[in-house]
Write a protein that holds these residues in place. Structure first.
Motif, PDB file in Angstrom:
ATOM      1  N   SER A 185      37.657  41.814  68.443  1.00  0.00           N
ATOM      2  CA  SER A 185      36.248  41.905  68.035  1.00  0.00           C
ATOM      3  C   SER A 185      35.997  41.185  66.714  1.00  0.00           C
ATOM      4  N   LEU A 186      37.066  40.698  66.071  1.00  0.00           N
ATOM      5  CA  LEU A 186      36.886  39.854  64.899  1.00  0.00           C
ATOM      6  C   LEU A 186      36.036  38.629  65.241  1.00  0.00           C
ATOM      7  N   LEU A 187      36.208  38.101  66.452  1.00  0.00           N
ATOM      8  CA  LEU A 187      35.471  36.891  66.815  1.00  0.00           C
ATOM      9  C   LEU A 187      33.964  37.128  66.924  1.00  0.00           C
ATOM     10  N   PRO A 188      33.490  38.136  67.657  1.00  0.00           N
ATOM     11  CA  PRO A 188      32.052  38.405  67.622  1.00  0.00           C
ATOM     12  C   PRO A 188      31.544  38.746  66.224  1.00  0.00           C
ATOM     13  N   ALA A 189      32.398  39.398  65.427  1.00  0.00           N
ATOM     14  CA  ALA A 189      31.989  39.711  64.052  1.00  0.00           C
ATOM     15  C   ALA A 189      31.761  38.419  63.268  1.00  0.00           C
ATOM     16  N   MET A 190      32.687  37.465  63.362  1.00  0.00           N
ATOM     17  CA  MET A 190      32.540  36.200  62.649  1.00  0.00           C
ATOM     18  C   MET A 190      31.363  35.398  63.191  1.00  0.00           C
ATOM     19  N   ASP A 191      31.141  35.481  64.487  1.00  0.00           N
ATOM     20  CA  ASP A 191      29.990  34.808  65.079  1.00  0.00           C
ATOM     21  C   ASP A 191      28.691  35.310  64.443  1.00  0.00           C
ATOM     22  N   GLU A 192      28.612  36.607  64.215  1.00  0.00           N
ATOM     23  CA  GLU A 192      27.413  37.185  63.614  1.00  0.00           C
ATOM     24  C   GLU A 192      27.315  36.832  62.136  1.00  0.00           C
ATOM     25  N   VAL A 193      28.449  36.858  61.431  1.00  0.00           N
ATOM     26  CA  VAL A 193      28.457  36.456  60.019  1.00  0.00           C
ATOM     27  C   VAL A 193      27.893  35.046  59.874  1.00  0.00           C
ATOM     28  N   LEU A 194      28.361  34.143  60.728  1.00  0.00           N
ATOM     29  CA  LEU A 194      27.920  32.757  60.649  1.00  0.00           C
ATOM     30  C   LEU A 194      26.448  32.609  61.012  1.00  0.00           C
ATOM     31  N   ASP A 195      25.978  33.410  61.951  1.00  0.00           N
ATOM     32  CA  ASP A 195      24.576  33.332  62.332  1.00  0.00           C
ATOM     33  C   ASP A 195      23.680  33.734  61.161  1.00  0.00           C
ATOM     34  N   VAL A 196      24.027  34.834  60.505  1.00  0.00           N
ATOM     35  CA  VAL A 196      23.238  35.284  59.350  1.00  0.00           C
ATOM     36  C   VAL A 196      23.323  34.255  58.222  1.00  0.00           C
ATOM     37  N   ALA A 197      24.539  33.760  57.957  1.00  0.00           N
ATOM     38  CA  ALA A 197      24.713  32.782  56.884  1.00  0.00           C
ATOM     39  C   ALA A 197      23.908  31.519  57.166  1.00  0.00           C
ATOM     40  N   GLY A 198      23.915  31.087  58.426  1.00  0.00           N
ATOM     41  CA  GLY A 198      23.133  29.912  58.793  1.00  0.00           C
ATOM     42  C   GLY A 198      21.655  30.117  58.558  1.00  0.00           C
ATOM     43  N   GLU A 199      21.157  31.307  58.843  1.00  0.00           N
ATOM     44  CA  GLU A 199      19.748  31.618  58.611  1.00  0.00           C
ATOM     45  C   GLU A 199      19.390  31.506  57.130  1.00  0.00           C
ATOM     46  N   ARG A 200      20.367  31.723  56.269  1.00  0.00           N
ATOM     47  CA  ARG A 200      20.126  31.734  54.829  1.00  0.00           C
ATOM     48  C   ARG A 200      20.580  30.458  54.132  1.00  0.00           C
ATOM     49  N   GLY A 201      20.875  29.424  54.915  1.00  0.00           N
ATOM     50  CA  GLY A 201      21.121  28.117  54.327  1.00  0.00           C
ATOM     51  C   GLY A 201      22.570  27.716  54.167  1.00  0.00           C
ATOM     52  N   ALA A 202      23.495  28.466  54.750  1.00  0.00           N
ATOM     53  CA  ALA A 202      24.908  28.106  54.613  1.00  0.00           C
ATOM     54  C   ALA A 202      25.206  26.796  55.330  1.00  0.00           C
ATOM     55  N   VAL A 203      26.033  25.969  54.705  1.00  0.00           N
ATOM     56  CA  VAL A 203      26.500  24.729  55.332  1.00  0.00           C
ATOM     57  C   VAL A 203      27.994  24.764  55.595  1.00  0.00           C
ATOM     58  N   ALA A 381      28.576  47.836  67.676  1.00  0.00           N
ATOM     59  CA  ALA A 381      28.607  48.335  66.298  1.00  0.00           C
ATOM     60  C   ALA A 381      29.258  47.322  65.369  1.00  0.00           C
ATOM     61  N   VAL A 382      30.316  46.663  65.837  1.00  0.00           N
ATOM     62  CA  VAL A 382      30.988  45.641  65.029  1.00  0.00           C
ATOM     63  C   VAL A 382      30.012  44.528  64.665  1.00  0.00           C
ATOM     64  N   ILE A 383      29.258  44.067  65.641  1.00  0.00           N
ATOM     65  CA  ILE A 383      28.303  42.976  65.410  1.00  0.00           C
ATOM     66  C   ILE A 383      27.209  43.431  64.450  1.00  0.00           C
ATOM     67  N   ARG A 384      26.746  44.641  64.646  1.00  0.00           N
ATOM     68  CA  ARG A 384      25.692  45.166  63.778  1.00  0.00           C
ATOM     69  C   ARG A 384      26.174  45.251  62.326  1.00  0.00           C
ATOM     70  N   ILE A 385      27.395  45.746  62.127  1.00  0.00           N
ATOM     71  CA  ILE A 385      27.934  45.866  60.769  1.00  0.00           C
ATOM     72  C   ILE A 385      28.178  44.491  60.162  1.00  0.00           C
ATOM     73  N   ALA A 386      28.632  43.530  60.964  1.00  0.00           N
ATOM     74  CA  ALA A 386      28.832  42.175  60.456  1.00  0.00           C
ATOM     75  C   ALA A 386      27.518  41.603  59.927  1.00  0.00           C
ATOM     76  N   ARG A 387      26.438  41.887  60.638  1.00  0.00           N
ATOM     77  CA  ARG A 387      25.118  41.406  60.196  1.00  0.00           C
ATOM     78  C   ARG A 387      24.705  42.107  58.904  1.00  0.00           C
ATOM     79  N   ILE A 388      24.839  43.414  58.853  1.00  0.00           N
ATOM     80  CA  ILE A 388      24.442  44.161  57.657  1.00  0.00           C
ATOM     81  C   ILE A 388      25.262  43.692  56.449  1.00  0.00           C
ATOM     82  N   ALA A 389      26.578  43.515  56.653  1.00  0.00           N
ATOM     83  CA  ALA A 389      27.446  43.110  55.542  1.00  0.00           C
ATOM     84  C   ALA A 389      27.049  41.744  55.006  1.00  0.00           C
ATOM     85  N   THR A 390      26.748  40.808  55.894  1.00  0.00           N
ATOM     86  CA  THR A 390      26.380  39.465  55.460  1.00  0.00           C
ATOM     87  C   THR A 390      25.016  39.466  54.782  1.00  0.00           C
ATOM     88  N   GLU A 391      24.095  40.218  55.332  1.00  0.00           N
ATOM     89  CA  GLU A 391      22.783  40.330  54.695  1.00  0.00           C
ATOM     90  C   GLU A 391      22.906  40.933  53.302  1.00  0.00           C
TER      91      GLU A 391
END
Length: 881
Positions: A185-203, A381-391
């Motif tokens: 589940s690390l992979l879906p977690a990282m997928d979500e981290v990157l999605d949030v980061a991309g929304e906020r301008g990460a390159v 839950a993993v994906i949700r927490i990954a999003r909250i943590a990145t936000e």
């Protein structure tokens, strides 16, 4: 203390917890006991929470009016926010259910609601954060309705992760690979981290991680072709890495990831040795360099993520060192996301034997940052927490920790048998299906077998293609800013002129000794600046401090950035730098080196935390992504560098050989025997010389101020990028014998060997390095013995054989050659230099003078030191072959 066998509270624990900043003490209570610290006290996911009886000490529900109802609800929710994580359902294997916390044994509608939020598949530690806004932000996110999850995308990642690992297991049985199975589940977690980061301008995502799951992330996150990883197992090009290279699960990777929302983010996975957490400060330092290059919005554009193992996160001190400087101006990166892939085991060591806290992640409680524990098999839950943590990271600019609790399907390295040491755990694992099957069943996906078969066929085809490779694949691409820099073996044509004209030196000196008219300067500092004005005009010879300041000033004017950090480096341990001036009335700072010329490069000099490994690792990382800059780490005393030995061994000295990655980091290590004791004498010259090979590093000990000036400029100006170890002086910083006339700074290069122009018809040649050479010169003057030549070896590695041979030949009448050092016989440069001297001595005897071999670098007695030093000097002139 809670007895796990009897379920009895034997005695309360002292100072176990304290009330949060804004919680009423009368509601929460003080010094209530915690449940036991066994890390496996969690319950299987997806099980209904059992009904709980009312505890004896729980307050009865009293409903008088809406106001009292709200108070009661807030009281209950406060308790669950504080302690709910202790009863959360976090163990995917269902081993040993959590023990009840006495303050949470409440049975009413609010308790059931709070339990659902805080004791399910997620447990959150955040009430230790003093800032009420941050606590409120977290509780609002946890207590809000869950966001929608792209479950099919998550399922695809899980299928690919497990099938990739299974292909490796079947094709390369008996090979170490550090499988991600049990933590996919690390992979879906990282997928979500990157999605949030991309929304906020990460390159770019700058990522450091240990071995487990690394190969899976290389192909699924960095998007390298699977054939490249399989080719590593095939070992297709062994002759290309004879004596060098590294194992496949240490190698870095670069690539591009497309997020769910279509943003493209560059991935940089840093290379990492088996010192698992040593990559932490390196990754953070690299991120800071990239952010500094980007300027404005650098913290948004470059996101650092560190993936840890649970045992390493809790056990290795460099983790704490790295987290400790997260909010300090010279080292902050706007927050690092830490993800612990928690297997609840370290090699063969159970968690209860690996850390004293209940959770490995609780090391992070020293920081005012949230810790999210999440059951690794509740994918949503993993994906949700990954999003909250990145936000949270982007909202508040601080570190955040996600404790992803899973298991390890195979042994530590897939070649050992874990049933020997953890028979019950591995019995449960054997009966436990892969996560993609569990998740597919929960989603009602019926064709999962067909989807898995297609992915398996894809990986098997990639494996067959890899067997046809003839060259070792390159799994990374260096950034463009490395195009003008190179490593490899040394060539004389790499040298650049380092001299500066007298006129320019005078101009620089004027800027270095000037400060605003209304600046209230300290009288002692004012006097020092006046002396430096005289040095810059040529009226007085220069000391090391002024020579360094002129080197820095000349470089920033040429557009070369300066970065220096270390304990007390702004003033410097020995009061010689004073790079920052302080107004004695209001402590306003003024940095002359930032006011040299319009459009100059940056000059940043920082006092660091009381850390060696963490800070040196950071500066090594910074140098990796800012090759144009002169990046330096300074030890308070050179001896203290040994605390960072893993960074020196694994990165500074071996990085090029293992990973073909270059660095121009400078280590400034004060060295010299002045009777100050074992920990304030030796920077361990012998260790660096033992690590030197194939021109991997430079090891120098400049014996005067001008040599130091030229050495620093040489390091910055030439394009040959190698780490530089400089043994800097202590007592010689202002000693008349080590001062230099201003004219010497106009010379065009650093001299690896300083010749002796004073000796005539020398009968003996003394070869030495550093402070002892000046003492030998003083002794020679006392003896009126000009028949003994004293030659300084300024660069020990790469060994300047031709220069030294020429100087020895110039004294062709000398009957013998003597190597003289302050260090004991088993230390210093003796064992390195002696065979090389013999090779160029032209059959003349080569002798040595040194202290007797010793387990300790030096005596702790100043008087004993004086006796030893006098004996050394006398023997240098009188000993016979």
């Amino acid at each position: 203390m809670f007895n796990g066998e009897t379920g009895v509270l034997a005695r309360p624990l002292r100072n176990e917890w304290k009330p949060s900043g804004d919680a009423p003490r009368s509601i929460i209570g003080v010094n209530r006991p915690h449940p036991p610290s066994h890390p496996l006290f969690y319950r299987r996911p997806y099980m209904a929470t059992p009904t709980r009886g009312t505890a004896r000490d729980a307050a009865p529900k009293v409903v008088v009016n809406h106001a009292s109802e709200n108070l009661e609800r807030e009281r209950v929710f406060t308790l669950f926010r504080q302690f709910g994580y202790l009863e959360a359902e976090l163990n995917p294997l269902g081993l040993l259910p959590p023990q009840p916390h006495p303050d949470l044994q409440i049975d009413n509608e609010w308790a059931r609601e709070a339990r659902r939020l805080y004791c399910g598949s997620v447990g959150v530690e955040f009430m230790h954060i003093a800032d009420p806004e941050r606590r409120r932000w977290i509780q609002e996110r946890i207590e809000a309705d869950p966001t929608t999850v792209d479950q099919q995308r998550a399922l695809d990642l899980l299928v690919r992760a497990d099938l990739f690992e299974q292909t490796l297991q079947s094709r390369y049985l008996g090979n170490k690979r550090f499988s991600l199975e049990g933590g996919t589940s690390l992979l879906p977690a990282m997928d979500e981290v990157l999605d949030v980061a991309g929304e906020r301008g990460a390159v770019e995502l700058v990522m450091g991680m240990s071995h487990r799951g690394r190969l899976s992330l290389v192909i699924h996150l960095a998007r390298r072709p699977a054939e490249e990883v399989f080719a590593e197992f095939e070992d297709v090009d062994p002759r290309s890495v004879l004596g060098s290279g590294d194992v496949k699960y240490h190698m870095g990777a670069t690539g591009e990831y497309t997020t769910r929302s279509g943003k493209k983010i560059h991935i940089h996975l840093a290379s990492n040795p088996s010192h698992l957490e040593a990559v932490d400060p390196v990754t953070v330092g690299r991120t800071r360099a990239k952010q500094d290059r980007a300027g404005n919005d650098g913290e948004k554009k470059y996101l650092p993520v560190l993936v840890h193992g649970d045992a390493a996160f809790a056990g290795q001190g460099i983790t704490a060192e790295t987290m400790n400087y997260a909010d300090l101006s010279g080292f902050t990166v706007g927050g690092t996301i830490h993800i612990i892939v928690n297997n609840l085991i370290g090699f063969t060591t159970n968690s209860r034997e690996a850390h004293s806290s209940r959770f490995a992640a609780q090391l992070a409680r020293r920081q005012a940052i949230p810790i999210f524990h999440v059951n690794g098999e509740d994918v949503d839950a993993v994906i949700r927490i990954a999003r909250i943590a990145t936000e949270y990271r982007y909202k508040f600019g601080t570190d955040v920790v996600v404790d992803l609790i899973g298991y390890r399907r195979h042994g530590h390295s897939e070649v050992d048998d874990p049933t020997v040491t953890q028979p019950l755990m591995y019995k449960a694992i054997k009966e436990h299906p892969p996560l993609y099957q569990i998740y597919a069943k929960a989603l009602g996906v019926e064709n999962i077998a067909e989807r898995a078969a297609a992915v398996k066929a894809e990986f098997e085809a990639a494996q067959k293609s890899a067997t046809k490779f003839t060259k070792k694949p390159q799994m990374r691409d260096l950034p463009k800013y490395w195009d003008n820099y190179f490593g490899g073996r040394y060539k004389p044509e790499y040298e650049e002129p380092t001299g500066v004209s007298r006129e320019e030196l005078a101009n620089l000196s004027e800027r270095l000794t000037t400060y605003p008219e209304d600046f209230h300067i300290h009288p002692k500092v004012k006097k020092m600046l006046e002396q430096r004005q005289e040095m810059g005009s040529g009226k007085k010879p220069l000391d090391y401090g002024m020579a360094e300041a002129l080197a820095f000033a000349s470089l920033v004017k040429q557009g070369i950035p300066i970065r220096l950090s270390g304990q007390d480096s702004r003033r410097a341990t020995f009061n010689q730098r004073h790079s920052v001036l302080f107004d004695i009335q209001d402590e306003t700072e003024y940095v002359p080196l930032r006011h040299i010329a319009p459009g100059q490069a940056a000059c940043d000099i920082y006092n660091s935390t009381l850390s060696e490994a963490g800070v040196m690792g950071f500066e090594y990382g910074y140098s990796r992504d800012y090759p144009e800059a002169l990046v330096m780490w300074e030890a308070q005393f050179g001896d203290f560098a040994n605390v960072a030995q893993a960074v020196i061994d694994q990165f500074v000295c071996a990085g090029e050989d293992k990973w073909n990655l270059l660095s121009g980091l400078v280590l400034l290590l004060p060295h010299g025997y002045e009777g100050q004791g074992p920990e304030h004498s030796s920077a361990r010259i012998e260790r660096f010389l033992q690590l030197a090979a194939r021109d991997n590093i430079q090891i120098c000990q400049p014996s005067n101020a001008a040599q130091y000036f030229h050495l620093l400029r040489r390091q910055a100006l030439r394009k040959w990028r190698k780490p530089l170890v400089v043994f800097t002086p202590k007592s010689m910083l202002r000693h008349p014998d080590a001062l230099s006339p201003l004219e010497d700074l106009t010379h065009q290069r650093f001299l690896p060997v300083l010749p002796d122009a004073e000796a005539h018809d020398a009968k003996r040649i003394l070869v030495c390095t550093g402070k002892i050479g000046h003492e030998l010169r003083t002794e020679r003057q006392k003896r009126n013995d000009m028949s003994t030549a004293i030659v300084f070896l300024e660069q020990m590695y790469p060994f300047p054989e031709a220069d030294l041979a020429a100087e020895l030949e110039r004294h062709s009448a000398a009957r013998d050659i003597v190597w003289v050092q302050e260090e004991p016989a088993n230390m210093g440069a003796l064992n390195y230099v002696l065979p090389r001297l013999k090779r160029i001595a032209n059959e003349r005897p080569v002798l040595s003078v040194k202290r007797s071999g010793s387990a300790s670098p030096s005596t702790g007695s100043a008087k004993a030191h004086e006796v030893e030093q006098k004996t050394l000097l006398a023997l240098a002139f009188t000993m016979q072959d």
